[in-house]
Design an enzyme around this catalytic site. Structure first.
Site, PDB file in Angstrom:
ATOM      1  N   ARG A   1     -37.985  16.982  -1.415  1.00 44.22           N
ATOM      2  CA  ARG A   1     -38.820  16.926  -0.078  1.00 44.22           C
ATOM      3  C   ARG A   1     -39.292  15.759   0.141  1.00 44.22           C
ATOM      4  NH1 ARG A   1     -36.164  21.083  -0.169  1.00 44.22           N
ATOM      5  NH2 ARG A   1     -35.988  23.371   0.601  1.00 44.22           N
TER       6      ARG A   1
ATOM      7  N   ALA B   1     -31.477  29.901   0.549  1.00 45.08           N
ATOM      8  CA  ALA B   1     -30.591  30.644  -0.683  1.00 45.08           C
ATOM      9  C   ALA B   1     -30.412  30.052  -1.872  1.00 45.08           C
ATOM     10  CB  ALA B   1     -28.879  29.964   0.378  1.00 45.08           C
ATOM     11  N   GLY B   2     -31.300  28.644  -2.285  1.00 43.81           N
ATOM     12  CA  GLY B   2     -30.918  28.305  -3.835  1.00 43.81           C
ATOM     13  C   GLY B   2     -32.491  28.948  -4.261  1.00 43.81           C
ATOM     14  N   ASP B   3     -33.208  28.882  -3.199  1.00 48.74           N
ATOM     15  CA  ASP B   3     -34.577  29.554  -3.728  1.00 48.74           C
ATOM     16  C   ASP B   3     -34.265  31.319  -4.575  1.00 48.74           C
ATOM     17  OD1 ASP B   3     -35.766  27.981  -2.076  1.00 48.74           O
ATOM     18  OD2 ASP B   3     -36.436  28.763  -1.336  1.00 48.74           O
TER      19      ASP B   3
HETATM   20  O1  KDG Z   1     -35.616  26.471   0.378  1.00 49.95           O
HETATM   21  C1  KDG Z   1     -36.500  27.463   1.857  1.00 49.95           C
HETATM   22  C2  KDG Z   1     -37.636  26.877   2.093  1.00 49.95           C
HETATM   23  O2  KDG Z   1     -37.333  24.909   2.168  1.00 49.95           O
HETATM   24  C3  KDG Z   1     -38.226  26.964   3.571  1.00 49.95           C
HETATM   25  O3  KDG Z   1     -38.669  28.932   3.098  1.00 49.95           O
HETATM   26  C4  KDG Z   1     -39.474  26.182   3.104  1.00 49.95           C
HETATM   27  O4  KDG Z   1     -40.824  25.935   1.512  1.00 49.95           O
HETATM   28  C5  KDG Z   1     -40.156  25.131   2.245  1.00 49.95           C
HETATM   29  C6  KDG Z   1     -40.232  24.348   2.181  1.00 49.95           C
HETATM   30  O5  KDG Z   1     -41.139  23.442   1.788  1.00 49.95           O
HETATM   31  O6  KDG Z   1     -39.607  23.702   2.913  1.00 49.95           O
END
Ligand code: KDG
Length: 312
Positions: free
Chosen positions: A165, A253-255
């Site tokens: 991220r 979906a990846g989680d």
């Molecule tokens: O993979 C889904 C996640 O991105 C979402 O639940 C939010 O954990 C999250 C993030 O930090 O983006």
């Protein structure tokens, strides 16, 4: 035998997911990549626990309630009276989903290595962490590395999902830290989308070569989204196609893939079978809104595997 199949560590979030594109209508649910993954694993019958901090607020209480309902052990969850539970909004546009976060200074970002004193990490077959767990703060990053050391010392396996991220950290820091963690992981779950930022490769083979050259020496499962995944076991590479569904919302979906994969490994599947199963579960998780509500049960995955067709 360890008490838990999987212990995950990271940041849970409250989710507000847009249900009508272009309209300010949001469904409240739950998110946070490692929390999503541990719930996906628990729904598959794995013995699971979660490690984090939540705020002493209504959202923190809701998350505690959720984990209890989902059979996720909360012994290692701390309630922090000085910080809030984080949250995010998901909006759906022509290029897929867009996340807006309110998480800066969240309770989870105050995690520190002392929080591991309950000894939960040592009681699990798998420790699951992610790029988000590493990115939310310096003390959370230290906590992840301390947890990795504890898991390894106790004979557990470390699973790392890249979940990059770039709004949380600069790309150079992300590259350096994720590289360090990936070299310590027994199972590394990068996504093609994430790895593009590091490797300069747009193809799975080049990406996997880059990851191996960078020092990863465990199992690697490169996630290709709806197209499936490539399993690299250090000797051979196998493409495992994704499953076709009418997707509504790919959040989490990846989680789901990560949690289901570990659950199936813990239940004795070989890697290829586990990846095929996790592909199916991840596809099913896109058929409803939100990261948690649509996570499938074993019966749903088995039925889907029996009468569905691989993508491509
Ligand atoms: O993979 C889904 C996640 O991105 C979402 O639940 C939010 O954990 C999250 C993030 O930090 O983006």
């Amino acid at each position: 035998m360890p008490d838990f199949d999987i212990v995950a560590l990271g940041e849970p979030l409250i989710e507000f997911n847009q249900t009508r594109p272009g309209h300010p209508e949001f469904l409240q649910g739950y998110g946070g990549d490692t929390s999503n993954a541990i719930i996906a694993a628990a729904r598959q019958g794995a013995r699971c626990a979660y490690l984090t901090r939540v705020g002493a607020d209504v959202f923190g209480e809701q998350l505690m309630q959720l984990w209890r309902e989902e059979n996720v052990d909360t012994t290692g969850v701390m309630i922090d009276p000085h910080a809030h539970t984080g949250l995010y909004f998901v909006q759906h546009g022509p290029d897929g989903h867009v996340f807006s976060y309110m998480r800066h200074g969240s309770a989870a970002s105050h995690m520190n290595p002392e929080d591991l004193r309950h000894g939960m990490v040592e009681r699990a077959a798998f420790l699951h962490v992610s790029g988000i767990s590493l990115a939310i703060s310096a003390s959370a990053c230290d906590t992840v590395f301390a947890a990795i050391e504890r898991a390894r010392a106790a004979g557990g396996q470390v699973c790392l999902d890249s979940n990059l991220r770039l709004r949380l950290w600069p790309v150079d820091r992300a590259r350096a830290i994720l590289r360090e963690a990936m070299c310590m992981a027994d199972v590394f779950l990068p996504s093609m989308d994430d790895m593009r930022h590091f490797t300069g490769h747009a193809d799975p083979a080049g990406t996997l070569d880059w990851i191996r050259d960078a020092g990863a020496n465990g199992i690697i499962v490169l996630k290709l989204g709806r197209d499936g995944a490539v399993l690299d076991d250090g000797r051979q590479r196998h493409f495992v196609p994704g499953m076709v569904v009418d997707a509504i919302d790919a959040t989490g979906a990846g989680d789901c893939f990560a949690g289901t994969l570990m659950a199936r490994r813990a239940q004795g599947d070989d890697w290829r079978t586990a990846v095929r199963y996790a592909n199916a579960a991840a596809a099913l998780s896109t058929r409803g809104y939100g990261a948690v509500q649509p996570l499938p049960t074993p019966a749903q995955v088995q039925a889907f595997l029996q009468d569905s067709h691989p993508a491509g």
